[in-house]
Design an enzyme around this catalytic site. Structure first.
Site: not given
Ligand code: PLP
Length: 385
Positions: A80, A102, A367
Site C-alpha cells: 500500500k 477512507e 503483498s
Molecule cells: C489491502 C491489502 C490487500 C488488498 O488490496 P489490493 O488492492 O487488492 O491489493 C492485499 N494484501 C494486503 C497485505 C493488503 O494490505
C-alpha cells in the site's frame, strides 16, 4: 476494453477528476517528480524489495519453483505504501495541502498517515466507527503518525460509511483537498493512476527474475480491490506469463459467504466505476465475507474485469480454510508470516505448482506481512499461547 471503468460520479466532482487526470499525466512523465518519488521509494520505503526463492516451499509442493516478491518488507508492511507515497507526492506537487482517505481495517489509513507525515501534509482518515473498535491498534498508529481519524457512520459504521463520508468531504473541499484512494478502483483516473504507482512491483520483479536467469511462467497475486495484482500483472502482459488472480472464497462460493467478485459477480456500477460487482438479483450490493479484511470488498478494479473478459488473466478463489493453511505453511517452511490476504495468493500458487514442471517458475506477490493477523489466524489455527 469492454466498457469497464469510466466515471459514474456527481457533476461536482468532474472538474477535480479532470484536474487529477491531467496532473497525473503531466507528473508521471516529469523527471523531477519521478526522481523525488524514486528517492522516497528507495530511501524511505525500502525499494527495491527482494525476490526470494522459496526453496523449502518448492520442495514441499514438488513442482514448479516458487519465487516470492517481498512487498511484506516494505515500510508499513505492505504494498500500500507504493500508492500512498505516489498519490501524496502528486497532491503535494499539485498544490493540495490536505489529504483525506477512507480505510476499512486501517491498513490503507496507516500507509496514508505515514506518507503524509514524511511529506509534511495534513491527513484525515475516515473510518467506520465499528471498524475503529475492531482495529484499535491501527487507530492508535494513525493518531501517533499525526493523522486525524474521523468516525464514519453510526455505531455500526464500516468501510462503506467511510467511503461515503470521504466522498462527501471531497465534494465540499475539492479545491484544497486530494482524496487518496487505497486501491485500483473508483472513477477515472484512479484505477490507472494506482496501477501506475503499483506497477513498480511487476517491473522490479521482471528485471530481478531476468537477472537470476529465470523466466516467469506464471504470476500469482491476491485480489481485493486489485491493486497489488494489477501492479504485478500490467508489466507482465505480453511476456507469455500466465497471470492468475486469487479472490477470497470465504466459506465457499456455494455458501454465499465470500468476496469473490470476479468469480461470482456481474457487471454493475459501484464507487464511481463500472466493473464486476457482487450484487443480488435486484442489483443490491451483497454483504461480503473473508477471513482477511483487505479482500472483503464487493467490487474489483475495472482493469481486472477487462483482463477477465479478454482472457489476459484468469481468476480463481481460495477459501478461508485454504488461506489459513497457506498462512501456516509459509510460516513453517520459510519463516515468513504472510498477511492473510497474501496467504490467498500462496494458496493459489500451492494448487498450481504441483501440476507444473520443475523447470517452470511461479512468481507470487507477497503483498504484506502477517503480524497484524497473528491473533486472529493463531486463534483459528488453534495455536495455544
Ligand atoms: C489491502 C491489502 C490487500 C488488498 O488490496 P489490493 O488492492 O487488492 O491489493 C492485499 N494484501 C494486503 C497485505 C493488503 O494490505
Amino acid at each position: 476494453m469492454t466498457g469497464f471503468g469510466g466515471r459514474y460520479v456527481p457533476e461536482t466532482l468532474v472538474p477535480a477528476l479532470d484536474r487529477l487526470e491531467s496532473d497525473y499525466a503531466r507528473l508521471s512523465r516529469d523527471p523531477g517528480f519521478r526522481r523525488e518519488l524514486g528517492t522516497y521509494l528507495s530511501t524511505y520505503a525500502g525499494r527495491p524489495t527482494p525476490v526470494y526463492y522459496a526453496a523449502n516451499l518448492t520442495r514441499r509442493l514438488g513442482g514448479a519453483r516458487i519465487y516470492l516478491k517481498r512487498e511484506d518488507l516494505l515500510h508499513g508492511g505492505a504494498h500500500k505504501m507504493n500508492n500512498a507515497l505516489g498519490q501524496a507526492l502528486l497532491a503535494k506537487r499539485s498544490g493540495s495541502g490536505r489529504i483525506i482517505a477512507e480505510t476499512g481495517a486501517g491498513q490503507h489509513g496507516v500507509a496514508t498517515a505515514m506518507a503524509c507525515a514524511a511529506l509534511g501534509m495534513k491527513c484525515e482518515v475516515y473510518m467506520g466507527a465499528k471498524d475503529m473498535r475492531r482495529q484499535r491498534p491501527n487507530v492508535l498508529r494513525m493518531r501517533l503518525l499525526g493523522a486525524r481519524v474521523v468516525p464514519a457512520g453510526g455505531p455500526d459504521g464500516t468501510l462503506r460509511d467511510a467511503i461515503g463520508d470521504a466522498i462527501r468531504d471531497w465534494t465540499a473541499s475539492v479545491r484544497t483537498t486530494h482524496y487518496l484512494l487505497g486501491s485500483a478502483v473508483g472513477p477515472r483516473p484512479y484505477p490507472a493512476m494506482v496501477r501506475g504507482f503499483q506497477s513498480v512491483i511487476g517491473r522490479e520483479a521482471r528485471s530481478q527474475m531476468r537477472k537470476m536467469g529465470r523466466r516467469i511462467d506464471a504470476a500469482v497475486a491476491c485480489v481485493g480491490g486489485g491493486s497489488n495484482a494489477v501492479g504485478t500483472f500490467a508489466p507482465l502482459l505480453g511476456t507469455g506469463a500466465e497471470l492468475v488472480g486469487v479472490e477470497a472464497g470465504g466459506s465457499g462460493l456455494k455458501t454465499g459467504r465470500h468476496a469473490a467478485t470476479l468469480a461470482a459477480g456481474r457487471p454493475g456500477i459501484l464507487h464511481g466505476m463500472r466493473s464486476y460487482i457482487l450484487q443480488d438479483a435486484e442489483g443490491q450490493v451483497s454483504e461480503t465475507h473473508s477471513v482477511s479484511a483487505g479482500l472483503d470488498y464487493p467490487g474489483v478494479g475495472p482493469d481486472h474485469a477487462g483482463y477477465k473478459e479478454s482472457g489476459r488473466a484468469r481468476y480463481v478463489t481460495a477459501t478461508d480454510r485454504e488461506a489459513l493453511g497457506a498462512f501456516a505453511m509459509l510460516a513453517e517452511e520459510e519463516g515468513i508470516i504472510p498477511a492473510l490476504e497474501s496467504a490467498h495468493a500462496i494458496a493459489g500458487a500451492a494448487r498450481m505448482a504441483p501440476r507444473m514442471k520443475k523447470s517452470q517458475n511461479i512468481l507470487v506477490t507477497l503483498s504484506g506481512r502477517g503480524d497484524k493477523d497473528i491473533d486472529h489466524a493463531g486463534g483459528l489455527l488453534g495455536i495455544k499461547d
